[in-house]
Design a protein around this motif. Structure first.
Motif, PDB file in Angstrom:
ATOM      1  N   ALA B 324      36.366  52.848  48.127  1.00 33.49           N
ATOM      2  CA  ALA B 324      37.111  53.937  47.496  1.00 33.49           C
ATOM      3  C   ALA B 324      36.994  53.882  45.980  1.00 33.49           C
ATOM      4  O   ALA B 324      36.805  54.917  45.329  1.00 33.49           O
ATOM      5  N   ILE B 325      37.095  52.679  45.402  1.00 32.48           N
ATOM      6  CA  ILE B 325      37.029  52.576  43.943  1.00 32.48           C
ATOM      7  C   ILE B 325      35.608  52.893  43.461  1.00 32.48           C
ATOM      8  O   ILE B 325      35.426  53.550  42.431  1.00 32.48           O
ATOM      9  N   VAL B 326      34.607  52.450  44.223  1.00 35.23           N
ATOM     10  CA  VAL B 326      33.233  52.803  43.849  1.00 35.23           C
ATOM     11  C   VAL B 326      33.082  54.328  43.860  1.00 35.23           C
ATOM     12  O   VAL B 326      32.472  54.916  42.974  1.00 35.23           O
ATOM     13  N   ALA B 327      33.678  54.965  44.871  1.00 40.92           N
ATOM     14  CA  ALA B 327      33.549  56.416  45.000  1.00 40.92           C
ATOM     15  C   ALA B 327      34.208  57.176  43.852  1.00 40.92           C
ATOM     16  O   ALA B 327      33.826  58.301  43.556  1.00 40.92           O
ATOM     17  N   THR B 328      35.211  56.554  43.200  1.00 38.67           N
ATOM     18  CA  THR B 328      35.831  57.259  42.077  1.00 38.67           C
ATOM     19  C   THR B 328      35.002  57.129  40.815  1.00 38.67           C
ATOM     20  O   THR B 328      35.351  57.681  39.778  1.00 38.67           O
ATOM     21  N   GLY B 329      33.915  56.332  40.893  1.00 36.68           N
ATOM     22  CA  GLY B 329      33.071  56.148  39.713  1.00 36.68           C
ATOM     23  C   GLY B 329      33.440  54.913  38.919  1.00 36.68           C
ATOM     24  O   GLY B 329      32.992  54.745  37.789  1.00 36.68           O
ATOM     25  N   GLY B 330      34.276  54.030  39.492  1.00 31.00           N
ATOM     26  CA  GLY B 330      34.641  52.794  38.793  1.00 31.00           C
ATOM     27  C   GLY B 330      33.457  51.864  38.681  1.00 31.00           C
ATOM     28  O   GLY B 330      32.581  51.851  39.549  1.00 31.00           O
ATOM     29  N   ASN B 331      33.429  51.056  37.588  1.00 27.35           N
ATOM     30  CA  ASN B 331      32.313  50.118  37.447  1.00 27.35           C
ATOM     31  C   ASN B 331      32.652  48.781  38.090  1.00 27.35           C
ATOM     32  O   ASN B 331      33.724  48.593  38.657  1.00 27.35           O
ATOM     33  N   PHE B 332      31.728  47.828  37.995  1.00 29.29           N
ATOM     34  CA  PHE B 332      31.832  46.534  38.677  1.00 29.29           C
ATOM     35  C   PHE B 332      33.167  45.835  38.388  1.00 29.29           C
ATOM     36  O   PHE B 332      33.871  45.382  39.295  1.00 29.29           O
ATOM     37  N   PHE B 333      33.529  45.758  37.092  1.00 28.84           N
ATOM     38  CA  PHE B 333      34.748  45.035  36.731  1.00 28.84           C
ATOM     39  C   PHE B 333      36.001  45.755  37.231  1.00 28.84           C
ATOM     40  O   PHE B 333      36.971  45.136  37.635  1.00 28.84           O
ATOM     41  N   GLN B 334      35.956  47.083  37.184  1.00 27.80           N
ATOM     42  CA  GLN B 334      37.102  47.849  37.677  1.00 27.80           C
ATOM     43  C   GLN B 334      37.258  47.692  39.181  1.00 27.80           C
ATOM     44  O   GLN B 334      38.379  47.611  39.682  1.00 27.80           O
ATOM     45  N   VAL B 335      36.126  47.595  39.887  1.00 31.80           N
ATOM     46  CA  VAL B 335      36.189  47.394  41.336  1.00 31.80           C
ATOM     47  C   VAL B 335      36.871  46.059  41.626  1.00 31.80           C
ATOM     48  O   VAL B 335      37.758  45.964  42.471  1.00 31.80           O
ATOM     49  N   ILE B 336      36.481  45.022  40.881  1.00 28.43           N
ATOM     50  CA  ILE B 336      37.091  43.709  41.099  1.00 28.43           C
ATOM     51  C   ILE B 336      38.577  43.753  40.768  1.00 28.43           C
ATOM     52  O   ILE B 336      39.408  43.269  41.525  1.00 28.43           O
ATOM     53  N   ARG B 337      38.901  44.385  39.652  1.00 26.85           N
ATOM     54  CA  ARG B 337      40.296  44.401  39.208  1.00 26.85           C
ATOM     55  C   ARG B 337      41.199  45.215  40.148  1.00 26.85           C
ATOM     56  O   ARG B 337      42.324  44.828  40.421  1.00 26.85           O
TER      57      ARG B 337
END
Lengths: 252, 684
Positions: B324-337
């Protein structure tokens, strides 16, 4: 306008999920994608925002080739495409507001976002979107204390944070009690009609397709076997899409 | 029909070929019959046992018999039978019949346990002939040095009987001796006295650093607690980034990440295979003796252990939110966070608490080599023959560890429940949080001082540290060294085997007594339950290394003493786990068997034992894994095995050879881990 041209997807284990899919969607349509489980619906939707890499073929959206984008570009495209999932895909331990705000990640600076710092506008936007799905009283509650239907509405609010031009909805009501299906789909319909957002939604039940979709395509074994208005799906078409043993089921 | 005939034909020829080649090459027939796993296992077992008999006879003349002038080992007989059994097995497999596996186990057990008995130097007679020594040390253990009595112009330890008569006299108002709390208690728990001012003191009170000021002299057990706490804190902070590097699902998202994943995983496994105490040996060469060395040693081992657990936890998260976070356009660090960290917090916290428990136990023994905490104190008391003081230390350790164990498990259960919290209620919440933060900071500063953490020392390594690093790269692989190391390593493994077996055999009957659903019913049997459970808990709270002194006193220095110490801790842990397994059984079958009119023994045989066999096996394997590691260090306290060799080499600065020992330990522990993981997969 979204154009999908001759899309193929073969998984590493050899499964041929998409077998030359081509169709197009005009802006403002509510397109239902139907077909049996395993017919490639999920794969198709995930190829559009490149959660899954297609093996070959093209996806062109407003003259931009999504399949050719890479790195930062792909994230710029993704943030304009909202997605709603069958299993909601909320972070269960996080609060509703955090889940909704995470829909904004594609737009904000990385460093402040890592410390959960969001601008006043983004917080205002989150409140507005929660209001839109009638959940403003649940703002600070943990996501796993909500019911399934409420969780899916949080999922919609999260997608709205992206201010999307398209929403991809992958079986948005399949994990919910059938009687709750309308409560979710009516929000998608509202977004489509009032907000002008294009919706691509995979659905199981035909009467839901009749009720909400402006157009439908049907997949079978990774191929498009029907394309047209929902009302055009007669019994013959139905047997072709779902196989001979299938029977129509009505939802409330 | 035709196909069937064909199969029969190949089947016939296989019945001849398979046993034949098995005669030459154990396990090959089974492999030919497409039972690869069985074939490989049989091959390894047969070859290892053959080598063991050969080695045992050449080194120790184990099981010597003389046939005419020719001396040989009668253990060749079971090896020969095992070899024949291989052939029989291949034959029976080819004609689709069941083979008597029990026999193979029997032959293997005869070879293993005969060798183990000899190698670990088991001398049952000593248990009896030196019973007086045992009695004398037992008397001292139950009369620890907590109180002193003033008698004939000197202070002496005042045991329970002395305390009893003292308090009786006191109540009756008779004149009596002076009894006071012993100096030993001050050594262990701390006392008022003068201390050297630290940097922190100078910041807070204005005295100069290094000045003598009045204060609380830290006791050894307090120092131990501080070592455990600091190591847990540091290792958790450091293990978190490491665990992301060792998580496959995270690293496969980055370019070249899979390579990093494999490298980090390998390093973690190597670091984990070396016990904390052995790390202590290496670290004192770097930063010198003291609590600080203990903290570092514990931290290093914990990073590896936690890193592995954390990374497995990351690999098992729900992939949905990541998608879901990848689909919102989040980057690697945001996905982890936003998708990974919120999901793993409860399990990370619970593993940290588990590790705190383990670290506290390690902290009680790290002093044996690193010179800090209660371990160092124990070593000193043993050297001076002060067994009353030693006993007092053991009791202090037991109390602290049982307390830590209880707190840690209570807390863990609460975290893993992971109930959604009520809405934050403003003011109180904030005040409470601030109180926690202040207490936490004060505790941190106190522990920092007590463990004498000095980061500058990290950059000023000891004089032989450079040599240690060089020598560990070019370890000594000459034959005499390899012979010694191999001999001690085999001793170590066999010690672990004997200890696990002995511990389990003793634990099984007791575990039934310590199961609440069997003994907790009536008033009388409830007492049995509480007594056996407490015995398990007290025995379990003390590390094997601390027990060795008792057995050295009783049966003398050597592998037997070490094996007995390991057996005690194995007995306690297996006993506890077994009894919990019995408590967790399904009550339905018991009811059914009781309904047939069966008596208690029949009920146990038919309704309980079938349900607990698998958990028992899994706990045995678990204990075996622990014992292999413990056996590598048991020699530091006089328990024989590879630990003794290692400390000798280190003591005489022969780092080349010490490197060989460490390498050997890593290889053997890793192999045993692999084997036990395979067995677990297969049976449990």
């Amino acid at each position: 306008m979204l154009k999908v041209e001759n899309l193929f997807k073969t998984y590493p284990n050899g499964t041929q999920a998409l077998n030359g899919v081509s169709f197009q969607v005009d802006d403002g349509e509510f397109l239902a994608v139907i077909g049996l489980s395993g017919s490639g619906k999920s794969t198709l939707l995930r190829c559009i925002n490149r959660l899954i890499e297609p093996t070959s073929g093209k996806i062109i959206w407003n003259d931009v080739d999504i399949t050719a984008a890479s790195g930062k570009d792909i994230r710029m495209i993704r943030r304009q495409i909202g997605m709603v999932f069958q299993q909601f895909n909320l972070v269960k331990r996080s609060s509703v507001i955090t889940n909704v705000l995470s829909g904004r990640l594609g737009y904000v600076e990385t460093l402040p976002s890592l410390f959960h710092i969001f601008s006043r506008e983004d917080r205002e936007r989150a409140r507005k979107n929660l209001n839109m799905v009638d959940l403003e009283d649940k703002t600070y509650v943990r996501a796993d204390s909500l019911s399934g239907g409420q969780q899916q509405r949080v999922g919609i609010a999260r997608a709205l944070m992206q201010e999307p031009k398209i929403i991809l909805a992958d079986e948005p009501v399949a994990s919910l009690d059938p009687v709750l299906a309308h409560s979710i789909l009516k929000y998608l319909e509202q977004l489509n009609k009032e907000g002008g957002i294009t919706v691509l939604c995979s659905l199981h039940f035909l009467d839901l397709v009749h009720r909400y979709a402006t157009r439908a395509i049907a997949l079978k074994d990774g191929k498009v076997v029907f394309e047209g208005l929902p009302s055009e799906i007669d019994n013959k078409q139905f047997k072709e899409i779902y196989g001979k043993e299938a029977e129509r089921i009505e939802v409330v | 029909m035709k196909l069937n005939l064909n199969q029969n034909k190949t089947g016939k020829s296989l019945t001849i070929i398979a046993p034949l080649i098995t005669l030459l090459f154990p396990g090959s027939g089974q492999m030919l019959l497409k039972r690869t796993w069985r074939g490989i296992t049989l091959f390894i077992i047969t070859i290892v046992l053959t080598c063991l008999v050969f080695w045992g006879y050449n080194t120790y003349k184990i099981a010597e018999v003389n046939i005419g002038k020719l001396g040989t080992s009668w253990l060749w007989l079971p090896i020969f039978l095992l070899w024949l059994w291989n052939v029989l097995d291949a034959y029976l497999l080819s004609v689709h019949k069941k083979s008597p596996v029990v026999l193979a186990f029997l032959f293997a057990a005869v070879v293993l346990y005969t060798t183990a008995w000899m190698v670990t130097d088991v001398k049952l007679d000593r248990l009896v002939t030196r019973l007086n020594d045992a009695k004398s040390i037992a008397a001292r253990l139950i009369n620890p040095d907590f109180f002193q009595v003033h008698k004939d112009g000197e202070y002496r330890t005042c045991g329970w009987d002395c305390l009893w008569s003292y308090s009786k006299a006191k109540i009756q108002g008779e004149p009596t001796y002076v009894v006071r709390i012993s100096e030993n208690v001050g050594d262990i728990f701390g006392r008022k006295g003068t201390i050297t001012a630290t940097q922190w003191d100078s910041w807070f009170t204005g005295v100069r650093k290094g000045e003598r000021i009045e204060g609380f002299e830290t006791g050894k057990i307090v120092e131990t607690i501080a070592i455990g706490v600091m190591a847990t804190l540091f290792s958790t902070i450091l293990a978190i980034p490491v665990s992301f590097l060792a998580a496959r699902n995270i690293m496969s998202r980055i370019h070249g990440g899979t390579i990093v994943y494999y490298v980090v995983r390998t390093i973690l496994n190597i670091v984990r295979a070396v016990d904390t105490v052995i790390w202590g040996l290496l670290i004192i060469v770097w930063v010198g003796l003291g609590s600080f060395a203990g903290v570092i040693a514990l931290t290093i081992h914990s990073i590896a252990a936690l890193g592995k657990l954390f990374s497995e936890e990351i690999e098992h998260i729900d992939p949905g939110p990541v998608e879901a976070i990848v689909a919102t356009g989040g980057n690697f660090f945001q996905v982890i966070r936003y998708a990974v960290i919120p999901q793993v917090i409860p399990s990370f916290l619970s593993y940290t608490l588990l590790r705190w428990d383990i670290n506290m136990r390690s902290a009680t023994v790290i002093g044996f080599v690193a010179g800090g905490g209660i371990g160092f104190f124990v070593l000193e008391t043993i050297r001076q023959g002060g067994y009353e003081q030693y006993a007092a230390a053991l009791w202090a350790v037991a109390v602290v560890i049982i307390l830590v164990d209880t707190i840690s498990s209570k807390w863990r259960n609460r975290i893993l429940e992971d109930k959604p919290k009520a809405l934050p209620n403003g003011k109180w919440q904030t005040i409470r949080t601030w109180i926690y933060i202040i207490i936490g900071c004060a505790a941190f500063i106190y522990c920092w001082n007590v463990t004498k953490i000095n980061l500058q020392n990290l950059f000023a390594p000891g004089p032989t540290f450079g040599r240690l690093l060089r020598d560990f790269v070019s370890i000594d692989l000459t034959k005499p060294v390899l012979n010694i190391v191999a001999k001690q390593m085999i001793t170590t493994v066999l010690q672990a085997l004997m200890a696990t077996t002995l511990g389990a055999l003793l634990a099984i009957p007791f575990s039934f007594l310590a199961a609440k659903n069997l003994t907790g019913k009536s008033h009388f049997s409830a007492w049995i339950f509480y007594i056996t459970r407490s015995m398990f808990n007290i025995l379990r709270s003390i590390e094997a290394l601390l027990y060795v002194a008792i057995f050295v006193y009783w049966v003398g220095i050597g592998p037997f003493a070490g094996m007995m110490a390991l057996a005690i801790t194995s007995f306690a842990l297996i006993g506890k786990l077994f009894s919990e397994a019995i408590e967790n059984i399904d009550f339905g079958p018991i009811e059914a068997v009781n309904a047939t009119g069966a008596n208690k023994m029949q009920m146990i045989m038919y309704a309980i034992i079938p349900q607990v066999v698998l958990p028992f096996l899994s706990f045995l394997i678990y204990q075996w894994d622990i014992n292999i590691r413990m056996a590598t260090i048991i020699g530091f306290a006089g328990g024989g095995g590879i630990g003794l060799t290692l400390s000798t080499y280190f003591g005489s600065l022969q780092y080349h050879k010490a490197g060989t020992v460490v390498a050997m330990i890593v290889i053997v522990v890793a192999l045993m881990d692999f084997a036990s993981a395979k067995i677990r997969e297969k049976f449990v």
